[in-house]
Design an enzyme around this catalytic site. Structure first.
Site, mmCIF file in Angstrom:
data_model
loop_
_atom_site.group_PDB
_atom_site.id
_atom_site.type_symbol
_atom_site.label_atom_id
_atom_site.label_comp_id
_atom_site.label_asym_id
_atom_site.label_seq_id
_atom_site.Cartn_x
_atom_site.Cartn_y
_atom_site.Cartn_z
ATOM 1 N N ILE A 137 -1.969 -49.329 10.146
ATOM 2 C CA ILE A 137 -1.810 -49.998 11.423
ATOM 3 C C ILE A 137 0.179 -49.321 11.738
ATOM 4 O O ILE A 137 0.434 -49.336 10.014
ATOM 5 C CB ILE A 137 -1.343 -51.336 11.955
ATOM 6 C CG1 ILE A 137 -1.562 -51.871 13.482
ATOM 7 C CG2 ILE A 137 -0.890 -52.255 10.959
ATOM 8 C CD1 ILE A 137 -1.405 -52.447 13.894
ATOM 9 N N HIS A 138 0.140 -48.377 12.435
ATOM 10 C CA HIS A 138 1.539 -48.187 11.911
ATOM 11 C C HIS A 138 2.156 -49.946 12.725
ATOM 12 O O HIS A 138 2.316 -49.821 13.397
ATOM 13 C CB HIS A 138 1.512 -47.302 13.652
ATOM 14 C CG HIS A 138 0.944 -46.074 13.409
ATOM 15 N ND1 HIS A 138 1.001 -44.840 12.396
ATOM 16 C CD2 HIS A 138 -0.077 -45.741 13.775
ATOM 17 C CE1 HIS A 138 0.276 -44.439 12.952
ATOM 18 N NE2 HIS A 138 -0.650 -44.568 14.070
ATOM 19 N N ALA A 139 3.407 -49.570 11.702
ATOM 20 C CA ALA A 139 4.168 -50.467 11.627
ATOM 21 C C ALA A 139 5.162 -51.721 12.969
ATOM 22 O O ALA A 139 4.885 -52.175 12.997
ATOM 23 C CB ALA A 139 5.315 -50.706 10.585
ATOM 24 N N PHE A 154 -2.582 -47.595 17.251
ATOM 25 C CA PHE A 154 -2.417 -48.291 16.363
ATOM 26 C C PHE A 154 -2.754 -47.913 15.292
ATOM 27 O O PHE A 154 -1.676 -48.475 14.367
ATOM 28 C CB PHE A 154 -2.746 -50.275 16.977
ATOM 29 C CG PHE A 154 -2.232 -49.921 18.232
ATOM 30 C CD1 PHE A 154 -0.638 -50.433 18.205
ATOM 31 C CD2 PHE A 154 -3.240 -50.029 19.100
ATOM 32 C CE1 PHE A 154 -0.788 -51.181 19.817
ATOM 33 C CE2 PHE A 154 -2.448 -50.683 20.510
ATOM 34 C CZ PHE A 154 -0.807 -51.008 20.784
ATOM 35 N N GLY A 174 3.845 -50.825 15.921
ATOM 36 C CA GLY A 174 2.760 -50.899 16.733
ATOM 37 C C GLY A 174 2.166 -52.631 16.153
ATOM 38 O O GLY A 174 1.108 -53.519 17.529
#
Length: 113
Positions: A10-12, A87, A14
């Protein structure tokens, strides 16, 4: 019952929003209903750092091909999937465009003498 385990990053930036979208009662009711209708008995997502693991218990009536077809025809599920993909960050070793990748079980305590 069959248990499947999947992983995705996951994109940090988000993480907080992803958590909020998955709080009790936050996912769209139509998405939760679609999951249950496909004989998914339980589904949990765990997070450590920027890696998520999803554990899914499938009942005997679960059919991945039929589920994919129903999901493709369900605008609520499609909208949810599109939102969640914003995300998710594909694992570096996954195929192009992939999100959740199924993990291989390599140990089970119940199989030990």
């Amino acid at each position: 019952m069959v248990r499947k385990v999947f992983a995705v990053d996951i994109h940090a930036e988000g993480i907080a929003r992803y958590r909020a979208w998955h709080a009790a009662g936050a996912p769209p009711p139509a998405v939760t209903a679609a999951i249950r209708a496909d004989d998914i008995r339980d589904l949990e997502i765990y997070l450590v750092g920027d890696r998520m693991v999803l554990i899914m218990d499938q009942g005997d009536r679960f059919d991945p091909v039929a589920k994919a077809a129903r999901d493709a025809d369900n605008p609520d599920v499609q909208a949810w999937d599109a939102l969640m993909r914003t995300f998710q960050k594909p694992l570096p070793f996954g195929p192009e465009g992939s999100t959740w990748l199924e993990m291989e079980r390599i140990y089970s305590l119940t199989e030990q003498p």
